[in-house]
Each structure stands twice: as C-alpha cells, then as structure tokens.
Design an enzyme around this catalytic site. Structure first.
Site, PDB file in Angstrom:
ATOM      1  N   GLU A   1       0.897  -1.173   0.078  1.00  0.00           N
ATOM      2  CA  GLU A   1       0.228  -0.016  -0.081  1.00  0.00           C
ATOM      3  C   GLU A   1       0.848   1.313  -0.091  1.00  0.00           C
ATOM      4  OE1 GLU A   1      -2.905  -0.377   3.042  1.00  0.00           O
ATOM      5  OE2 GLU A   1      -4.009  -1.675   1.883  1.00  0.00           O
TER       6      GLU A   1
ATOM      7  N   GLU B   1      -5.264  -8.429  -0.944  1.00  0.00           N
ATOM      8  CA  GLU B   1      -6.217  -8.161   0.249  1.00  0.00           C
ATOM      9  C   GLU B   1      -7.429  -7.652  -0.003  1.00  0.00           C
ATOM     10  OE1 GLU B   1      -4.763  -5.423   3.428  1.00  0.00           O
ATOM     11  OE2 GLU B   1      -2.593  -5.999   2.683  1.00  0.00           O
TER      12      GLU B   1
END
Ligand code: BG6
Length: 481
Positions: free
Chosen positions: A176, A369
């Site tokens: 991220e 995810e």
C-alpha cells in the site's frame, strides 16, 4: 434442453490468503530481531508514535506465528490454499537496517517457512516491505526522506532475491505504497501530522520509495528473469456523490491520489497532473535524469491492490456524513451498508476497480487483500468450538462473484489472496477483536487467551470454493437453471 454452464475461475487461478509479519509473527525481539516502525505504533496507525514502544502491546506476541507456523501452514494446506502472501520483516534480517552482515537466525526462520510452504504445494508471494522497517532507520537516518534508505533497502532485497531464487517467483515491492499520503509515519517514518508535514519532504520520501521499487524490479529481473515483480496499492475507488460536474472532477482528483503511484510504477513516468499539483503547492522535488530513466525502464510486471471499500467525493466540504476506512476518511455512500468497524461494503466496487485498473494499464492484476473485520463469537457446536461467520462468507462470496464478472469483462486477474486466513492483530487499531480470519485465534484485546486455533464456518466454505475452482460461489444460481 437448457445447457447448464459451469461458472469457474481460470485454470491455475491463485486462490490464497495474505498475512503481514508485524501482525502475525510476534517474537518482536527474538533471535536478534530489531524493533520496527510497526512496534513504534503499539496502538495502531491512529495511535501515538512511541520510540521505543512502552510496556506490553499486542503486536509483541501477535498470534505467535513465529513459533506456531507449522500448525498454521498445515491448516492452510487443509483449506487448500494455492498461494500464501507473506511479508519478510527487514529487521529480522538486518536488525538495524544498516548492518553489514545479515542475521542468520532471522533468515533461518524464513528459509523454513518458505520451504514448508513449497512442500505443501503452496505458491509463495513475498511483500518486501509491509508497513514496517527497522526503527533505527528512523532514529538515525530520518526515515525514507533520506536517500540512503534506497541502498539499504536494496541490500536487503538483493539478499532475498538471491536466497529465494527458484523458490519464490512473486514479489511485491511495498505494501500500500499510496497510504503514506494519509499515514506518513506508517509509510515513510516521518512523525508529523498531515497538517504539519512538509509536503516537499513527504513527496521526496515517496519518490525515494518509487526509485527503490524500480531498482528492485531491475535487480530482480537481472537475478532471475522468471521473477514476477509487482507493486501494491490500497485501492478504494471514489464515485462522484452527485452528477454535478464539480463532484465528478473531485472524484477524478481523489482517484489520482492512487493513480499517481500506479502511473509511476506501471507506466514509468510522473503524470502531468502531479507536475501541476507540485507546481501549485510549491513542492520542489529532487528527481535526477538517471532516476527518470530508471523508472521508465523498470515498470512492474503486474499490479496488485487491496480492496475493502469505495468512497464518495464531493466538491461540497460541509455537512456531509463522513466514514473512515483503513486510513482514509471520506464522504459516505448513502446506498451502502457498513461493517462493524464502519467500513462500507461494496462488492460491485471491486468489479469497477478491476476494470478501471485493467483499462488503464493492461497489466495482469492480483487482488492481494480483501476481507471483513468483524466481532466474532466463539461458540460450541456439536462439541467443537467454532464461529458461525455467515457475514464473512457473504462478504467474500459477493466480492468473488464480482471478481468473476470482471474476468468475463476481459480483465486478466491472476489471483485473490484473502485477508486473512487466520485472525491477526489489526493494523489500524492494533486490536485482536477486529477479526478477519477463516481460523479463529484465542487471543483478546487485553492480551489474555491460549492462542489456540479453531476453524470457523468460513474455513470450510473457502475450502469448498477453492476445490470447485470457484463454481461453489454460484451453486444456488446453477441449481436453479
Ligand atoms: C491494509 C493493510 O491496509 O488493510 C493491512 O495492508 C491491514 O496490513 C488491512 O491489516 C486491514 O486493516 P485493519 O486496520 O483492519 O487491520
């Protein structure tokens, strides 16, 4: 007679699970491991930075994966996982980040973890940096704003590439990477609130990570041309709250906060809209010609992202309901329901996300995810302790059905690693109570619990989905045909 079509996912689709070292391993200082930026956030991303962390905190033991991984990997094999996304803690290998020689005990842990996964036929995906790096690099170097971190990261990365060549094919450079814009300490080790941060300093630190990411792609391909090296962003698409042109424009601007990263990593250049943003905001970055060329020549092999929710964007800043997701707070969507932690649930948004990324880049995609943090009740059913987590099954089912639709739209989706195969410490709020797993771990927010593992209803459900290569997701519709 009407022909019954068996809806399936592509052959060799990677059905998997994802974990992050700081949220599962525990053993925070065992066998020579150094403290990391994740330890310095003992109360999560929204808590205070503590250098060094004070007293006990959940991540110190986490779910003790460091000692219990053989049992966990057997459970993952029983669940039929085809891929496990792990992260390797930099501070287990180089405790201070700038050590000349690696810590062999730390390497021995990952050697056996990777070997065991391979023996069980589970493909390994490694995140090279998942929201943690050695704390010493913050206290002595100032974090990623210091370009020296690029070389130190490359020392760590090259060692792993060489050691696990032939064993690990899939690599992600930074988890991220776009989240620094909301949580700078978590991403680049700058301990300032967003309203006090020096924007030039923050974007320079981000630039150093983008350069490090391109260098990792280059080095990885030189070491093993079979490596598949991807980037990773948190992607929550923004929708305009209304068709008002100003809201549509606002949504474009918000989406660009993610596309900035994917544009640099997948297209190889700083996009024009960022040049304008830097100019308008007096941000002056040091970017050399050699770095520009490096970015251009070393784009990623695939794009990976986490998907939990979508947001709305509005030009009107007053009087609107706001929601908070993992780190971003934005305008709520009146059409969507929320999880126990207030995250909005939007399965169709995943199809939108997949189509948007594929239209923009035409690179293979991985969803690395996706899951729901919820309050679970451990109950006794037929003499066995379990959790009847129908809400979790419903969440994954709806999202996977939309992923299947996106594949029919033409998207080259290679895999789905669910967050997470077992309960772990949350990153945002550093709680155990916020559970994502298909396997329950007996540990509570106050640190009590036996750490025993129990299979939830979702464990069996996910196993059936994997065994049927996805067709179990459509069982009801198919029997109705
Ligand atoms: C992502 C992170 O932001 O979301 C994970 O990559 C994190 O590390 C996950 O755990 C879920 O967020 P949270 O705050 O519920 O743990």
């Amino acid at each position: 007679m009407k022909q019954r079509l068996q809806k399936q996912f592509p052959k060799n689709f990677f059905w998997g699970g994802a974990l992050a070292a700081s949220q599962v391993e525990g053993a925070a200082t065992a066998d020579g491991k150094g403290l990391t930026t994740a330890d310095a956030l003992p109360h999560g991303v929204f808590g205070k930075v503590e250098i060094p962390p004070q007293g006990d905190y959940l991540k110190k033991i986490a779910v003790d994966f460091y000692h219990r991984y053989p049992e966990d990997l057997s459970l993952f094999a029983e669940m039929k996982l085809k891929m496990l996304r792990i992260s390797i803690s930099w501070a287990r290998i180089f405790p201070n980040g700038d050590d000349e020689t690696p810590n062999e005990k730390g390497l021995a842990f990952y050697d056996d973890l990777i070997e065991t996964l391979r023996r069980k036929g589970i493909e390994v995906m490694v995140t090279l940096e998942h929201f943690e790096f050695p704390l010493h690099l913050v206290t002595h170097y100032g974090g990623w704003k210091n370009p020296k971190l690029i070389d130190l990261y490359m020392r760590f990365v090259k060692l792993l590439f060489k050691r696990y060549q032939g064993k690990v094919k899939y690599w992600l450079t930074f988890n991220e990477i776009n989240v620094t814009l909301e949580a700078p300490f978590n991403g680049v080790g700058i301990n300032r609130s967003l309203d006090q941060i020096d924007q030039t300093e923050m974007y320079q630190a981000i630039h150093h990570q983008l350069v490090a990411s391109a260098l990792a792609v280059k080095a990885g391909h030189e070491i093993d041309s079979n490596f598949m090296i991807g980037n990773m962003v948190a992607y929550s698409p923004y929708y305009p709250l209304t068709p008002k042109p100003e809201d549509v424009l606002e949504a474009i601007q918000e989406n660009r906060k993610t596309f900035f990263f994917t544009d640099v990593q997948a297209r190889g250049t700083y996009p024009a809209y960022m040049q304008r943003y830097f100019k308008d905001n007096g941000i002056n970055l040091k970017i050399t010609k050699a770095e520009q060329q490096l970015l251009q020549e070393n784009t990623v092999d695939f794009i990976s992202f986490s998907y939990y929710m979508s947001y709305c964007a509005s030009a009107n800043k007053e009087g609107l309901e706001k929601i908070r997701g993992n780190v971003i707070s934005a305008v709520a969507n009146p059409y969507l329901k929320k999880s126990d932690w207030g995250w909005q649930i939007d399965p169709v948004g995943l199809r939108i996300a997949l189509n948007t990324l594929y239209d923009r880049y035409q690179k293979p995609l991985f969803i690395v995810e996706n899951g729901i943090g919820a309050n679970d009740d451990l109950l006794e059913v037929a003499g066995q302790k379990t959790v009847q987590d129908d809400y979790r099954i419903a969440y994954h089912k709806a999202h996977l059905q939309q992923a299947w639709e996106a594949i029919q739209d033409g998207v080259d989706l290679r895999g789905y690693t669910a967050w997470t195969p077992l309960d772990i410490v949350s990153n945002g709020v550093a709680e155990m109570k916020k559970r994502y797993g298909f396997i329950y771990v007996d540990r509570n927010n106050d640190g009590t619990g036996t750490l025993k593992r129990y299979k939830k209803k979702s464990f069996y459900w996910y196993r059936d989905v994997i065994e049927s290569n996805g067709s179990a997701l459509f069982a009801e519709d198919q029997s109705a045909n």
